[in-house]
Motif scaffolding. Structure first.
Motif, PDB file in Angstrom:
ATOM      1  N   GLU A 203      20.492 -51.222  44.044  1.00 40.31           N
ATOM      2  CA  GLU A 203      20.288 -52.182  42.970  1.00 40.31           C
ATOM      3  C   GLU A 203      21.522 -52.223  42.080  1.00 40.31           C
ATOM      4  OE1 GLU A 203      16.661 -51.785  40.888  1.00 40.31           O
ATOM      5  OE2 GLU A 203      15.446 -51.561  42.703  1.00 40.31           O
ATOM      6  N   PRO A 204      21.862 -53.409  41.560  1.00 40.74           N
ATOM      7  CA  PRO A 204      23.066 -53.526  40.733  1.00 40.74           C
ATOM      8  C   PRO A 204      23.029 -52.562  39.554  1.00 40.74           C
ATOM      9  CG  PRO A 204      22.171 -55.691  41.264  1.00 40.74           C
ATOM     10  CD  PRO A 204      21.155 -54.685  41.707  1.00 40.74           C
ATOM     11  N   GLY A 205      24.179 -51.959  39.281  1.00 42.64           N
ATOM     12  CA  GLY A 205      24.263 -51.017  38.163  1.00 42.64           C
ATOM     13  C   GLY A 205      25.657 -50.461  38.053  1.00 42.64           C
ATOM     14  N   ASP A 206      25.944 -49.847  36.918  1.00 39.93           N
ATOM     15  CA  ASP A 206      27.269 -49.287  36.668  1.00 39.93           C
ATOM     16  C   ASP A 206      27.328 -47.846  37.146  1.00 39.93           C
ATOM     17  OD1 ASP A 206      28.115 -51.634  35.421  1.00 39.93           O
ATOM     18  OD2 ASP A 206      27.312 -50.975  33.475  1.00 39.93           O
ATOM     19  N   LEU A 207      28.488 -47.449  37.629  1.00 42.77           N
ATOM     20  CA  LEU A 207      28.710 -46.048  37.957  1.00 42.77           C
ATOM     21  C   LEU A 207      28.705 -45.222  36.677  1.00 42.77           C
ATOM     22  CD1 LEU A 207      31.583 -46.347  40.590  1.00 42.77           C
ATOM     23  CD2 LEU A 207      29.271 -45.513  41.025  1.00 42.77           C
ATOM     24  N   PRO A 208      28.300 -43.955  36.768  1.00 38.94           N
ATOM     25  CA  PRO A 208      28.394 -43.095  35.580  1.00 38.94           C
ATOM     26  C   PRO A 208      29.826 -43.064  35.046  1.00 38.94           C
ATOM     27  CG  PRO A 208      27.111 -42.020  37.299  1.00 38.94           C
ATOM     28  CD  PRO A 208      27.716 -43.246  37.920  1.00 38.94           C
ATOM     29  N   SER A 209      29.961 -42.981  33.737  1.00 39.23           N
ATOM     30  CA  SER A 209      31.297 -42.984  33.149  1.00 39.23           C
ATOM     31  C   SER A 209      32.124 -41.812  33.669  1.00 39.23           C
ATOM     32  CB  SER A 209      31.189 -42.897  31.624  1.00 39.23           C
ATOM     33  OG  SER A 209      30.552 -41.688  31.238  1.00 39.23           O
ATOM     34  N   GLY A 210      33.400 -42.080  33.876  1.00 38.67           N
ATOM     35  CA  GLY A 210      34.314 -41.046  34.323  1.00 38.67           C
ATOM     36  C   GLY A 210      34.462 -40.936  35.819  1.00 38.67           C
ATOM     37  N   VAL A 211      33.625 -41.650  36.590  1.00 42.34           N
ATOM     38  CA  VAL A 211      33.726 -41.561  38.054  1.00 42.34           C
ATOM     39  C   VAL A 211      34.921 -42.355  38.560  1.00 42.34           C
ATOM     40  CG1 VAL A 211      32.617 -42.175  40.233  1.00 42.34           C
ATOM     41  CG2 VAL A 211      31.287 -41.073  38.428  1.00 42.34           C
ATOM     42  N   GLU A 212      35.013 -43.595  38.119  1.00 43.83           N
ATOM     43  CA  GLU A 212      36.150 -44.422  38.534  1.00 43.83           C
ATOM     44  C   GLU A 212      37.410 -43.966  37.803  1.00 43.83           C
ATOM     45  OE1 GLU A 212      34.983 -48.746  39.798  1.00 43.83           O
ATOM     46  OE2 GLU A 212      34.096 -48.348  37.832  1.00 43.83           O
ATOM     47  N   GLY A 213      38.490 -43.861  38.552  1.00 48.21           N
ATOM     48  CA  GLY A 213      39.762 -43.490  37.951  1.00 48.21           C
ATOM     49  C   GLY A 213      39.889 -42.023  37.595  1.00 48.21           C
ATOM     50  N   ARG A 214      38.961 -41.182  38.077  1.00 40.66           N
ATOM     51  CA  ARG A 214      39.022 -39.768  37.742  1.00 40.66           C
ATOM     52  C   ARG A 214      40.162 -39.070  38.491  1.00 40.66           C
ATOM     53  NH1 ARG A 214      37.166 -36.326  41.580  1.00 40.66           N
ATOM     54  NH2 ARG A 214      36.215 -37.266  43.417  1.00 40.66           N
ATOM     55  N   ASP A 215      40.479 -37.882  38.065  1.00 39.60           N
ATOM     56  CA  ASP A 215      41.477 -37.043  38.730  1.00 39.60           C
ATOM     57  C   ASP A 215      40.898 -36.534  40.041  1.00 39.60           C
ATOM     58  OD1 ASP A 215      43.385 -35.245  39.534  1.00 39.60           O
ATOM     59  OD2 ASP A 215      43.057 -33.826  37.887  1.00 39.60           O
ATOM     60  N   ARG A 216      41.427 -37.024  41.151  1.00 43.35           N
ATOM     61  CA  ARG A 216      40.888 -36.618  42.455  1.00 43.35           C
ATOM     62  C   ARG A 216      41.303 -35.197  42.837  1.00 43.35           C
ATOM     63  NH1 ARG A 216      37.990 -40.745  45.313  1.00 43.35           N
ATOM     64  NH2 ARG A 216      37.426 -38.955  46.585  1.00 43.35           N
ATOM     65  N   GLY A 217      42.097 -34.555  42.008  1.00 41.86           N
ATOM     66  CA  GLY A 217      42.469 -33.175  42.301  1.00 41.86           C
ATOM     67  C   GLY A 217      41.333 -32.191  42.074  1.00 41.86           C
TER      68      GLY A 217
END
Length: 383
Positions: A203-217
């Motif tokens: 269902e349409p919805g936003d990802l939890p904050s901080g998931v997109e653009g996070r430090d993949r390290g």
């Protein structure tokens, strides 16, 4: 062309059909979707016309155990398996077949697409003389309760004059969203498969904050046990504390049935969410730890994510076996599921280059499967 899709009323049975149903609608076909009314709000969010048919799984088991005060865990396994066979092999198909007969007579579709857990769709189409094709929600497997279900379905189909084996969906075309390398060999050998790339739907919805653009390290570990089971709080607790012991961030989708308070105080690197748009989330995580539901399993394949499976029932055990055999993850079953075992196994999966290679190869296999748009273009040939 008018196409009727139908599935059992649960998210695990409903979601896998939505990409193809949506693609068929976008291609200009008139698309109807028949399932129990409890799930019509989800269909409306997907932009599909909903038609009422069948029972929910809860309604079916309430009928079978009417007046029985025992909890699920007090019912002997043999009795429970027999009840599962009756529910999926006789009660649900009968109700769907009855309800769909009226829908087919009124709306006169040119093709019925029935989800593999809902043979009532195939039976109704057969009686109405309308072409039908099956649609999978994951790996086609047997064993355990499936044998009871198959026995009931085969007997029902024979009464209706439907020839062939239900294990191969009576020789009808079958839209298979499972990559061939992990599909059951017997099914691959005998079925009339129509391959379709497993495309996640949520269902349409936003990802939890901080998931997109996070430090993949720093690894992000995702834990879910699906949408069922208030009694699974203790499993979530063991698993989340095991994952939290690693140098990683942990995101837990608790689901609608779990009382978050029952999880107690959680470590600072653990984040609890009642719900997440899983299909959007999976490409951002480094490990998914889950119950072995087909949707999450296939979603992990597509996203190229290692998996740690904690199977609890149904097809989850065979999904776990397939994940292990493919080299893309591990499983912990029964008493093996401890906090220490989760920590050790998750840490190994994150560090294993062979798992990384296998995960990448399986994701490439999934990406090479036909898209929903390509398969939607084929549907007129089955009408």
């Amino acid at each position: 062309m008018r196409i009727l899709f139908t599935s059992l009323a649960s998210y695990g049975h409903l979601y896998p059909l939505l990409p193809l149903a949506s693609a068929a609608r976008d291609a200009g076909h008139e698309v109807l979707y028949a399932t129990a009314s409890d799930f019509h709000p989800t269909l409306e969010k997907a932009g599909l016309e909903a038609v009422a048919a069948g029972l929910t799984l809860q309604e079916a088991f309430n009928l079978l155990f009417a007046g029985d005060t025992r909890s699920r865990y007090e019912v002997p396994e043999a009795e429970l398996n027999e009840a599962i066979g009756k529910a999926f092999g006789r009660l649900l198909p009968t109700r769907f077949m009855t309800d769909l007969a009226a829908v087919l007579a009124e709306r006169k579709p040119d093709l019925v697409v029935y989800e593999m857990g809902n043979p009532g769709g195939a039976f109704a189409a057969h009686q109405a003389g309308i072409p039908a094709i099956g649609h999978g929600f994951g790996r086609v497997s047997g064993g355990g309760p499936m044998e009871h279900i198959t026995e009931q379905i085969d007997a029902f189909a024979a009464e209706l004059g439907l020839t062939g084996s239900s294990k191969l969906f009576w020789g009808q075309p079958f839209v298979d969203i499972c990559p061939p390398s992990v599909q059951a060999p017997a099914f691959l050998a005998g079925a009339q498969r129509v391959p379709l790339r497993p495309v996640g739907w949520s269902e349409p919805g936003d990802l939890p904050s901080g998931v997109e653009g996070r430090d993949r390290g720093r690894p992000l570990l995702y834990l879910t046990l699906g949408t069922t089971g208030a009694s699974q709080a203790h499993l979530l607790t063991s698993a989340l504390h095991g994952l939290a012991a690693l140098d990683a961030d942990v995101l837990v989708a608790t689901g609608p049935a779990v009382d978050v308070a029952a999880l107690g105080e959680v470590p600072s690197n653990v984040r609890l969410e009642a719900w997440v748009p899983q299909s959007q989330l999976l490409p951002h995580v480094d490990l998914v730890v889950h119950h072995g539901g087909s949707g999450t399993t296939l979603g992990g394949f597509a996203a190229g994510v290692p998996q740690l499976l904690l199977p609890q029932g149904a097809d989850q055990f065979t999904n776990a076996d397939a994940v292990v055999a493919a080299g893309v993850g591990a499983k912990l079953v029964g008493d093996e599921l401890t906090t220490d075992a989760v920590r050790e196994t998750a840490g190994r999966l994150l560090a294993d280059s062979a798992v990384e290679d296998a995960v990448r190869g399986l994701a490439e296999e999934v990406a090479g499967m036909p898209s929903p748009e390509e398969v939607a273009a084929q549907l007129p040939q089955y009408a």
